[in-house]
Design an enzyme around this catalytic site. Structure first.
Site, short mmCIF file in Angstrom:
data_model
loop_
_atom_site.label_atom_id
_atom_site.label_comp_id
_atom_site.label_asym_id
_atom_site.label_seq_id
_atom_site.Cartn_x
_atom_site.Cartn_y
_atom_site.Cartn_z
N ASN A 210 6.27 26.24 -44.80
CA ASN A 210 7.66 26.58 -44.47
C ASN A 210 8.03 26.00 -43.09
O ASN A 210 8.43 26.72 -42.17
CB ASN A 210 7.85 28.10 -44.50
N HIS B 286 12.71 37.96 -43.22
CA HIS B 286 12.22 37.93 -44.60
C HIS B 286 12.78 39.09 -45.42
O HIS B 286 12.99 38.93 -46.63
CB HIS B 286 10.69 37.96 -44.63
#
Length: 510
Positions: free
Chosen positions: A345, A376
């Site tokens: 990521n 998140h």
């Protein structure tokens, strides 16, 4: 009537028959089909709306409208949240003072994202790990906050206060509403990102993306490729092959090795610990192809539209990894916790670095992990993962600084060190990420209890027993290493410094 209302809110039911045939949730089928449609549209966009054939205005309008169409198809009227979040933060940019605008945008964007995540998880859909509407909002939040800090750097801070990368990324004028919406909600990145800098996106729209990147590593102009526009064809084919392989592996293997088996009482009681460790590694290995598929396909879509050019390799082949989100081989063969995170990521890691780590005056490592957890979502497992990640990072840093020098004497010693650290890294990553997959507190703590919290304890011992240099000395050493390596950079870039290196090159060229 209730069914019709629900379907209008959650997306199109047009692909329901396909969903039933292949036995996958409808929202995931909608997501994949929309991404494939975006891929085809990206080719058309690059060929028929090329900067040489039309104006930036038209490119902005088409990219934005197509993005909203895909969002409505996948998420129904929940896609209006994208407009609300963008509208609120744009109002702040326009009417709040430059001195505090970036902080207010950060609070509002992250707060609105958290509000949507809380309502989705605890009011509507707890435990459904699917292509929900907060996924795109996570990328939009990254773009909003990045742009806010870049505008603040460009309009409210002095040049000498900025780092080289901040100087390059700084935005020198306030974007129009159309430019802002196009950046946040274009069809290439509306569903899965990745995030990118505003300046890079504007260079792509205006057709200047290739000019600053015709630089050799030493900063000199590369005349050989100066007048040719590079083709992304080979990279797109390679990435689509990676997507096909990743999807096939995920669909065939993921159900054979569920992570949940690691907390099954019968499995724990009947399986030797070494086999439990091996199973944990295989089960986590089976979950990663899903992310490889999503991020690589998204990267291919951007490349097909002409976005992502990142200069040339030494052999003259173009690089299309400007906004790539992962490097699979570096992930699977990572020999340190940091190396794994730097290649996983990547654009989110860059966002965390630029928005938090480089700007937080107190304990930036802990602050960065906390921001990552908040971004998140609100599942407790996320916070357990990132809290564990803090201790892992500190322990890995202490171990590397104190133990690694003893293994640098010979090639054999370095090879032994690499094998040991690879195995340790993979186990540590798996151990850390289990709560991220299980989501809930109970199952996560049950897993850690079955391992007797052994890695937590080991990290605590390492942090307390081994000294680590202060942060300012580590930064000084890293800068010295970067300066010594600056003249010998190759196409293989370590860490997540791709865009930063390009920024340094562009800064030299101006």
């Amino acid at each position: 009537m209730a069914t019709e209302t629900t379907s209008s809110c959650t997306g199109s039911n047009l692909l329901q028959p396909i969903s039933e045939i292949i036995n996958l949730p409808l929202d995931q089928v909608n997501f994949v089909v929309c991404q494939l449609f975006a891929l085809l549209t990206a080719f058309w966009f690059r060929l028929y709306l090329h900067p040489s054939k039309t104006s930036p205005f038209i490119r902005h309008v088409v990219a934005t409208l197509l993005g909203f169409y895909l969002a409505l198809f996948c998420f129904g009227w929940y896609a209006l949240h994208f407009l609300v979040q963008s509208g609120l933060t744009y109002s702040i940019m326009m009417f709040a003072g430059l001195e505090h605008m970036h902080k207010l945008c950060f609070i509002v964007a992250l707060g609105y994202l958290s509000f949507c995540q809380i309502t989705r998880v605890y009011v509507f859909d707890y435990g459904m790990y699917s292509a929900d509407f907060t996924g795109p909002m996570m990328v939009i939040t990254q773009k909003i906050t990045s742009l806010a800090f870049e505008i603040h750097d460009g309009l409210a801070r002095k040049e000498e206060q900025l780092t080289p990368s901040q100087r390059c990324l700084a935005v020198r004028r306030m974007p129009s509403l159309l430019e802002y919406l196009s950046y946040n909600c274009n069809f290439m990145g509306i569903l899965a990102g990745p995030t990118c800098s505003y300046n890079d996106y504007m260079a792509f729209i205006e057709g200047t993306a290739y000019q600053p990147r015709h630089l050799e590593v030493n900063g000199k102009e590369n005349g050989k490729y100066k007048h040719t526009e590079p083709s992304p064809k080979n990279d797109i084919i390679s990435k689509l092959c990676t997507c096909a392989i990743s999807l096939a592996i995920f669909l065939s293997v993921s159900k054979l090795c569920p992570v949940e088996r690691s907390i099954d009482d019968k499995f724990i009681a009947s399986t030797p610990f070494i086999l439990q460790v091996l199973y944990l590694y295989l089960s986590m290995l089976a979950t990663r192809p899903k992310y490889y598929f999503i991020w690589t396909l998204s990267d291919a879509i951007n490349n097909a539209a002409g976005f992502g050019f990142n200069g040339y390799n030494k052999d003259g082949t173009p690089r299309w990894d400007l906004i790539s989100n992962l490097r699979i081989l570096d992930i699977e063969f990572a020999t340190s916790f940091k190396m794994f995170l730097d290649n996983w990521n990547i654009q989110t890691a860059l966002w965390l670095k630029r928005v938090c780590y480089e700007r937080c005056p107190i304990n930036p490592t802990a602050a960065t992990f906390l921001l990552s957890a908040m971004w998140h979502g609100v599942y407790p497992g996320y916070y357990l993962t990132f809290l564990t990640g803090i201790s892992m990072t500190m322990a890995a840093r202490a171990l590397r600084h104190n133990i690694r020098p003893y293994f640098l004497g010979s090639t054999t010693h370095r090879s032994i060190y690499d094998v040991i650290t690879w195995a340790g890294t993979q186990i540590a990553i798996c151990y850390t990420v289990v709560p991220f997959v299980l989501l809930a507190v109970g199952p996560s703590l049950q897993f850690y209890r079955s391992w007797y919290y052994c890695i937590h304890i080991a990290c605590l011992v390492l942090v307390l027993a081994l000294p680590v240099k202060p942060r300012h000395l580590r930064i000084k050493e890293e800068q010295q290493q970067q300066n010594s390596l600056q003249g010998g950079l190759t196409e293989d870039h370590n860490s997540h410094s791709i865009t930063d290196n390009n920024c340094n090159q562009k800064h030299k060229a101006t």
